[in-house]
Motif scaffolding. Structure first.
Motif, mmCIF file in Angstrom:
data_model
loop_
_atom_site.group_PDB
_atom_site.id
_atom_site.type_symbol
_atom_site.label_atom_id
_atom_site.label_comp_id
_atom_site.label_asym_id
_atom_site.label_seq_id
_atom_site.Cartn_x
_atom_site.Cartn_y
_atom_site.Cartn_z
ATOM 1 N N VAL A 120 0.829 -1.203 0.000
ATOM 2 C CA VAL A 120 0.000 0.000 0.000
ATOM 3 C C VAL A 120 0.865 1.255 0.000
ATOM 4 O O VAL A 120 0.544 2.255 -0.642
ATOM 5 C CB VAL A 120 -0.946 0.002 1.216
ATOM 6 N N ALA A 121 1.966 1.202 0.742
ATOM 7 C CA ALA A 121 2.855 2.363 0.855
ATOM 8 C C ALA A 121 4.269 1.890 1.137
ATOM 9 O O ALA A 121 4.485 0.779 1.630
ATOM 10 C CB ALA A 121 2.375 3.293 1.965
ATOM 11 N N THR A 122 5.234 2.742 0.831
ATOM 12 C CA THR A 122 6.633 2.433 1.124
ATOM 13 C C THR A 122 6.999 2.966 2.501
ATOM 14 O O THR A 122 6.237 3.729 3.119
ATOM 15 C CB THR A 122 7.567 3.076 0.093
ATOM 16 N N VAL A 123 8.169 2.570 2.968
ATOM 17 C CA VAL A 123 8.677 3.078 4.240
ATOM 18 C C VAL A 123 8.718 4.603 4.239
ATOM 19 O O VAL A 123 8.275 5.258 5.193
ATOM 20 C CB VAL A 123 10.077 2.494 4.513
ATOM 21 N N ALA A 124 9.233 5.202 3.171
ATOM 22 C CA ALA A 124 9.353 6.661 3.095
ATOM 23 C C ALA A 124 7.984 7.326 3.065
ATOM 24 O O ALA A 124 7.776 8.383 3.681
ATOM 25 C CB ALA A 124 10.160 7.056 1.862
ATOM 26 N N GLU A 125 7.036 6.736 2.347
ATOM 27 C CA GLU A 125 5.698 7.328 2.264
ATOM 28 C C GLU A 125 4.990 7.302 3.620
ATOM 29 O O GLU A 125 4.296 8.249 3.984
ATOM 30 C CB GLU A 125 4.881 6.593 1.211
ATOM 31 N N ILE A 126 5.161 6.220 4.352
ATOM 32 C CA ILE A 126 4.555 6.133 5.678
ATOM 33 C C ILE A 126 5.167 7.169 6.615
ATOM 34 O O ILE A 126 4.468 7.860 7.362
ATOM 35 C CB ILE A 126 4.715 4.717 6.247
ATOM 36 N N ASP A 127 6.490 7.299 6.574
ATOM 37 C CA ASP A 127 7.143 8.300 7.431
ATOM 38 C C ASP A 127 6.720 9.713 7.044
ATOM 39 O O ASP A 127 6.553 10.575 7.903
ATOM 40 C CB ASP A 127 8.663 8.151 7.350
ATOM 41 N N ASP A 128 6.538 9.961 5.736
ATOM 42 C CA ASP A 128 6.061 11.273 5.303
ATOM 43 C C ASP A 128 4.649 11.543 5.817
ATOM 44 O O ASP A 128 4.317 12.667 6.214
ATOM 45 C CB ASP A 128 6.077 11.381 3.775
ATOM 46 N N ALA A 129 3.800 10.517 5.791
ATOM 47 C CA ALA A 129 2.428 10.693 6.280
ATOM 48 C C ALA A 129 2.426 11.119 7.739
ATOM 49 O O ALA A 129 1.578 11.913 8.165
ATOM 50 C CB ALA A 129 1.645 9.390 6.112
ATOM 51 N N MET A 130 3.408 10.639 8.485
ATOM 52 C CA MET A 130 3.494 10.984 9.901
ATOM 53 C C MET A 130 4.166 12.334 10.116
ATOM 54 O O MET A 130 3.618 13.216 10.771
ATOM 55 C CB MET A 130 4.258 9.894 10.649
ATOM 56 N N ARG A 131 5.365 12.496 9.546
ATOM 57 C CA ARG A 131 6.139 13.685 9.879
ATOM 58 C C ARG A 131 5.631 14.957 9.200
ATOM 59 O O ARG A 131 5.907 16.068 9.682
ATOM 60 C CB ARG A 131 7.620 13.468 9.555
ATOM 61 N N LEU A 132 4.869 14.803 8.102
ATOM 62 C CA LEU A 132 4.326 15.974 7.415
ATOM 63 C C LEU A 132 2.868 16.224 7.779
ATOM 64 O O LEU A 132 2.296 17.240 7.354
ATOM 65 C CB LEU A 132 4.449 15.802 5.892
ATOM 66 N N GLY A 133 2.277 15.302 8.518
ATOM 67 C CA GLY A 133 0.871 15.440 8.869
ATOM 68 C C GLY A 133 0.628 15.352 10.358
ATOM 69 O O GLY A 133 1.028 16.225 11.128
ATOM 70 N N GLY A 191 1.896 13.732 12.756
ATOM 71 C CA GLY A 191 3.011 13.710 13.687
ATOM 72 C C GLY A 191 3.319 15.077 14.259
ATOM 73 O O GLY A 191 3.682 15.215 15.432
ATOM 74 N N LEU A 192 3.163 16.109 13.433
ATOM 75 C CA LEU A 192 3.403 17.469 13.907
ATOM 76 C C LEU A 192 2.383 17.864 14.970
ATOM 77 O O LEU A 192 2.702 18.558 15.940
ATOM 78 C CB LEU A 192 3.350 18.448 12.732
ATOM 79 N N ARG A 193 1.141 17.416 14.782
ATOM 80 C CA ARG A 193 0.120 17.723 15.789
ATOM 81 C C ARG A 193 0.364 16.921 17.058
ATOM 82 O O ARG A 193 0.252 17.447 18.167
ATOM 83 C CB ARG A 193 -1.272 17.423 15.230
ATOM 84 N N TRP A 194 0.701 15.647 16.894
ATOM 85 C CA TRP A 194 0.939 14.797 18.060
ATOM 86 C C TRP A 194 2.097 15.323 18.900
ATOM 87 O O TRP A 194 2.087 15.197 20.118
ATOM 88 C CB TRP A 194 1.239 13.367 17.611
ATOM 89 N N ALA A 195 3.110 15.901 18.239
ATOM 90 C CA ALA A 195 4.299 16.356 18.958
ATOM 91 C C ALA A 195 3.975 17.432 19.980
ATOM 92 O O ALA A 195 4.703 17.591 20.953
ATOM 93 C CB ALA A 195 5.347 16.880 17.976
ATOM 94 N N GLN A 196 2.901 18.175 19.769
ATOM 95 C CA GLN A 196 2.621 19.256 20.704
ATOM 96 C C GLN A 196 1.239 19.185 21.337
ATOM 97 O O GLN A 196 0.957 19.927 22.274
ATOM 98 C CB GLN A 196 2.820 20.614 20.012
ATOM 99 N N MET A 197 0.393 18.252 20.890
ATOM 100 C CA MET A 197 -0.931 18.139 21.499
ATOM 101 C C MET A 197 -1.323 16.722 21.881
ATOM 102 O O MET A 197 -2.247 16.533 22.664
ATOM 103 C CB MET A 197 -2.003 18.705 20.562
ATOM 104 N N GLY A 198 -0.642 15.729 21.334
ATOM 105 C CA GLY A 198 -1.040 14.365 21.616
ATOM 106 C C GLY A 198 -2.279 13.954 20.839
ATOM 107 O O GLY A 198 -2.778 14.696 19.992
ATOM 108 N N VAL A 199 -2.789 12.761 21.111
ATOM 109 C CA VAL A 199 -3.920 12.222 20.358
ATOM 110 C C VAL A 199 -5.236 12.879 20.758
ATOM 111 O O VAL A 199 -5.971 13.408 19.924
ATOM 112 C CB VAL A 199 -4.028 10.694 20.562
#
Length: 346
Positions: free
Chosen positions: A221-234, A236-244
């Motif tokens: 469905v996705a590559t390692v890089a695509e999955i990491d991009d989904a997190m770090r560009l989406g 993940g940025l919200r989680w880093a300062q607000m959590g779930v």
């Protein structure tokens, strides 16, 4: 590894810090624990059987000093002395906090405790950095199980403030409170895990995401890089300062979390994830993961990747501190503590 300018070490009862710390096991976590304590002015003795222990600890301490210089903390506390000892007994000395950071095998950890208990100070607290073994299992064969707690940190320990503190069935509340007090004084943010559970809190959350990520790669469905991009560009940025939960509260608009859970809660019944299963780690699948991970690294060494990670974390921590938010508050508390210590010494 000793800074020749380090005088007037800050460890001791007056500072809230332990006078001396021992670290058994100098892998990624153990070496970083040593760096965190040394940067707070505490003397640390490290023991590890690896012939490269001194080089690993030195490299980690250097990376930590670079990061703390960028945070503006490096000159606020005298650097504690870090020494490498040939044996556990030599490393222990009069340390009142002992970090066990050996591999995640119960029998290996228990053998360390047996050796530590023969030579440690009577009031020393033993803190395991295990990422998931229950403390009741760890302390099962100890003569003084009341002194063992889990203090599970996150890499890099010298930058990330979270540490999960877990008590076993025989752990004394006194040991828990002493450990949490020391960790807080070192700029950490202890999370008291309410009850024993395999994997504690944070690793169980990461494990759930990790399982789904493996399936997405496994199923093409996705590559390692695509999955990491989904997190770090989406998210993940919200989680880093607000959590779930904080993030989902804002996603509910004016209705807040109530509106969000009423609107999106039913989707939890849809088979979107495979959290109770994991793809078989066949040689072929492992080769795919490694190849995609290496491609994503773009020929950067682990040392270069870690340096980039530290730079990004420092800038994020500084931004959060400026906004009085999230992990930035832990940094602000540490800065205030160091500033107060300098005022007391002047």
């Amino acid at each position: 590894m000793t800074d020749p300018s380090s005088i007037g070490h800050a460890g001791g009862a007056d500072s809230g810090l332990p006078a001396r710390v021992c670290v058994v096991g100098a892998g990624v976590i153990g070496a970083a624990w040593a760096a965190r304590w040394a940067l707070c002015g505490v003397d640390v003795a490290v023991h590890d059987l690896s012939p490269t222990t001194a080089q690993r600890v030195e490299a980690t301490l250097h990376a930590a000093k670079v990061a703390w210089e960028r945070l503006g903390l490096r000159e606020m506390a005298a650097l504690g002395e870090v020494t490498c000892a040939g044996g556990v007994r030599d490393a222990l000395g009069d340390a009142i906090l002992v970090h066990e950071c050996v591999p995640e095998r119960l029998e290996v950890k228990q053998s360390v405790y047996a050796e530590v208990e023969t030579a440690a100070a009577p009031d020393a607290v033993i803190a395991s950095s295990t990422s998931g073994i229950r403390p009741s299992e760890l302390q099962a064969d100890m003569r003084h199980p009341e002194r063992l707690v889990v203090a599970h940190p996150f890499n890099p320990v010298y930058l990330l403030p979270l540490v999960e503190v877990v008590a076993g069935s025989d752990t004394s509340e006194h040991a828990v409170q002493r450990a949490m007090g020391w960790l807080t004084a070192a700029g950490m943010s202890p999370l008291r895990v309410r009850s024993e559970i395999d994997g504690f809190v944070a690793d169980r959350l990461m494990e759930a995401l990790w399982r789904e990520a493996l399936w997405l790669v496994h199923d093409g469905v996705a590559t390692v890089a695509e999955i990491d991009d989904a997190m770090r560009l989406g998210f993940g940025l919200r989680w880093a300062q607000m959590g779930v939960f904080g993030t989902y509260a804002t996603a509910g608009g004016e209705g807040g979390f109530r509106h969000f859970i009423e609107h999106f809660g039913p989707t939890l019944n849809q088979p979107w994830t495979k959290l109770t299963d994991v793809p078989e780690l066949t040689p072929e699948f492992i080769a795919t993961l490694i190849a995609q991970s290496d491609e994503q690294s773009r020929d950067q060494s682990i040392e270069e990747l870690c340096a980039a990670r530290d730079r990004n974390l420092v800038d994020l921590l500084l931004a959060l501190e400026a906004n009085d938010w999230g992990a930035g508050r832990s940094l602000a508390v540490l800065r205030e503590r160091f500033a107060g210590r300098q005022s007391d010494q002047s």
